[in-house]
Enzyme design. Structure first.
Site, short mmCIF file in Angstrom:
data_model
loop_
_atom_site.label_atom_id
_atom_site.label_comp_id
_atom_site.label_asym_id
_atom_site.label_seq_id
_atom_site.Cartn_x
_atom_site.Cartn_y
_atom_site.Cartn_z
CG MET A 126 -27.80 39.10 21.54
SD MET A 126 -27.71 39.77 23.22
CE MET A 126 -26.63 41.17 22.99
CG ASP B 19 -21.35 32.31 28.20
OD1 ASP B 19 -20.90 32.11 27.06
OD2 ASP B 19 -21.15 33.35 28.84
CE LYS C 203 -25.40 35.73 31.11
NZ LYS C 203 -24.23 36.50 30.91
#
Ligand code: SAH
Length: 464
Positions: free
Chosen positions: A386, A251, A273
């Site tokens: 994140m 990813d 992703k």
């Protein structure tokens, strides 16, 4: 070839070491691994040699070496004294009796020399520079060590036990060689390296039958952590699997440098992703891995950082398990460790932080669902994955729930890579600072007093 390499059987053979200092001790230790019966002859014994006496059942003879009567009856002699006259006498005496002799650090007087040894018994690799540069031989040994997994010995024992069975089932010698090549580079080997010897044996049995009847064997999946970006931070196992895989499913977080390590003829499948634009939904990734393995491929599922830290690795292996597919999980260095180290911010510190918490700052249904009260603790480091999009919201919530607005905070962009950037501030100032310093994903946020150490401990300074 000045010295011809052979492997001696020394088990229960009498060997003599003349001298009893530190060098002698090292030779005693290495020789004892072969089961040799060791006698040490010297006027006095160092404490190291004394300490080995019982453990290695040494025979100690306290005297100066003085010729034939001291040397008779031995298969091999090592002279490790710092007295050149004694060393020469030992060499002469041994030669006159046709006994193999080694004089430490004096290749001219040696009938044999000690190689640098890589021991994966029963597999042994020995490296020699013919006595010219032992340090170079040792450096080479270290490099080769990293290429030979620790389970090689057990793998070779397993192969030894199955030699006859394989011979009986696969008669064509060329096919047999091909079979073993596959076993040594495939699932059987990896199971041994992962310490699952029983399963390895079952798999080998299945593969023998499948090979002999031309049936298709199942593939397997390796869920591999690729670390935070710097390819040097891959584990040895990750590197080996990446280089063996038939198919690599990766990813966005996996760095270009790491993708370059994939075998040229392997198939690479990108499953994306990116925030809000999942190239393949998680459920489809789970299904894809299962399908590829059922088709018989060796699949590496390569994920940034560690597969079990905000990596959804658990969900992927659940599906594999339901479908009875062999898999392994290879941990990687998670972004928190990688970024903290490369930014000179220790995650814990005796003075500043006794605990560390990893959280995700990901928005879900327009909210960041975190237990804010639990995160307010001046002696804790908070690492937020994140969290770029929600940075302002996160900082404000922490202040609202009791954190000091002056609590230091850092944002690390593309940690461990040549594009790494560290922006520091406080809970109050960091969201503002981000607006004036354009940043690129991925980014990690570290909040806590440990961030104060960044100025002092910065060591990684990428030059781009
Ligand atoms: N499994 C990964 C985390 C996946 S979640 C791990 O263990 O590291 C993705 C988040 O990880 C990113 O949004 C970012 O917050 C963080 N991250 C991963 N690699 C990073 C890097 N090199 N630099 C900064 N943050 C990184």
């Amino acid at each position: 070839m000045q010295f011809f390499p052979v492997f001696l059987r020394l088990n229960q053979q009498k060997c003599l070491i003349v001298g009893a200092g530190e060098i002698a001790a090292r030779k005693i230790e290495i020789l004892s691994k072969s089961g040799a019966l060791i006698t040490v002859l010297a006027p006095s014994f160092s404490t190291t040699v004394k300490s080995l006496e019982k453990k290695l059942a040494l025979t100690l003879i306290q005297k100066e070496f003085d010729g034939l009567s001291d040397a008779q009856g031995f298969r091999l002699i090592v002279s490790a004294t710092n007295n050149p006259t004694i060393n020469a006498l030992v060499a002469d005496t041994a030669n006159s009796l046709n006994i193999l002799v080694n004089v430490v650090d004096n290749p001219k007087l040696c009938q044999f020399i000690f190689p640098a040894i890589i021991d994966r018994s029963p597999i042994i690799a020995a490296i020699s520079s013919g006595g010219t540069a032992p340090v170079l031989a040792r450096l080479l040994k270290t490099r080769i060590e990293t290429l030979i997994p620790y389970g090689y010995g057990r793998l070779s024992e397993l192969a030894g036990n199955y030699r006859d069975k394989v011979k009986a089932h696969i008669q064509n010698p060329q096919q047999r060689r091909f079979f073993w090549e596959q076993a040594f580079q495939g699932g059987v080997a990896e199971l041994i390296f992962a310490g699952q010897d029983k399963k390895a044996e079952d798999t080998l049995n299945e593969e023998i039958l499948a090979y002999a009847t031309d049936a298709k064997t199942r593939g397997e999946v390796y869920l591999v952590g690729a670390g935070p970006g710097d390819p040097d931070l891959l584990t040895l196992r990750a590197l080996r699997l990446i280089q063996q895989a038939d198919i690599v499913v990766y990813d966005r977080l996996v760095s270009e440098d790491i993708l370059n390590l994939i075998r040229r003829d392997a198939e690479k499948i990108y499953v994306g992703k990116q925030r809000d634009q999942h190239t393949l939904p998680q459920e489809s990734i789970n299904q894809l891995l299962t399908r590829l393995a059922l088709e018989g491929h060796r699949v590496v599922r390569l994920k940034g950082g560690d597969p079990f830290i905000f990596g959804r690795g658990g969900e992927e292996i659940e599906t594999l398990m339901e479908n009875n597919i062999n898999f392994q999980v290879v941990p990687g260095i998670t972004a928190a460790s990688g970024c903290a180290s490369y930014a000179g911010i220790p995650l814990t510190h005796r003075q500043y932080a006794q605990s560390c918490t990893f959280v995700t700052g990901h928005y879900q249904d327009n909210q960041i669902n975190l237990n804010w009260e639990g995160l307010v603790n001046p002696n804790q480091t908070l690492v937020i994955y994140m969290g770029l999009l929600g940075l302002k919201h996160i900082c404000e919530s922490l202040i609202e729930h009791g954190c000091s607005k002056d609590l230091p905070a850092a944002l690390i962009q593309q940690g461990t890579t040549k594009h790494q950037k560290v922006i520091t501030g406080t809970l109050e100032s960091l969201p503002q600072r981000i607006l004036t310093h354009p940043v690129k994903a991925p980014t990690l946020i570290i909040v806590g007093n440990v961030v104060r150490l960044h100025d002092k401990l910065t060591w990684f300074k990428p030059s781009i």
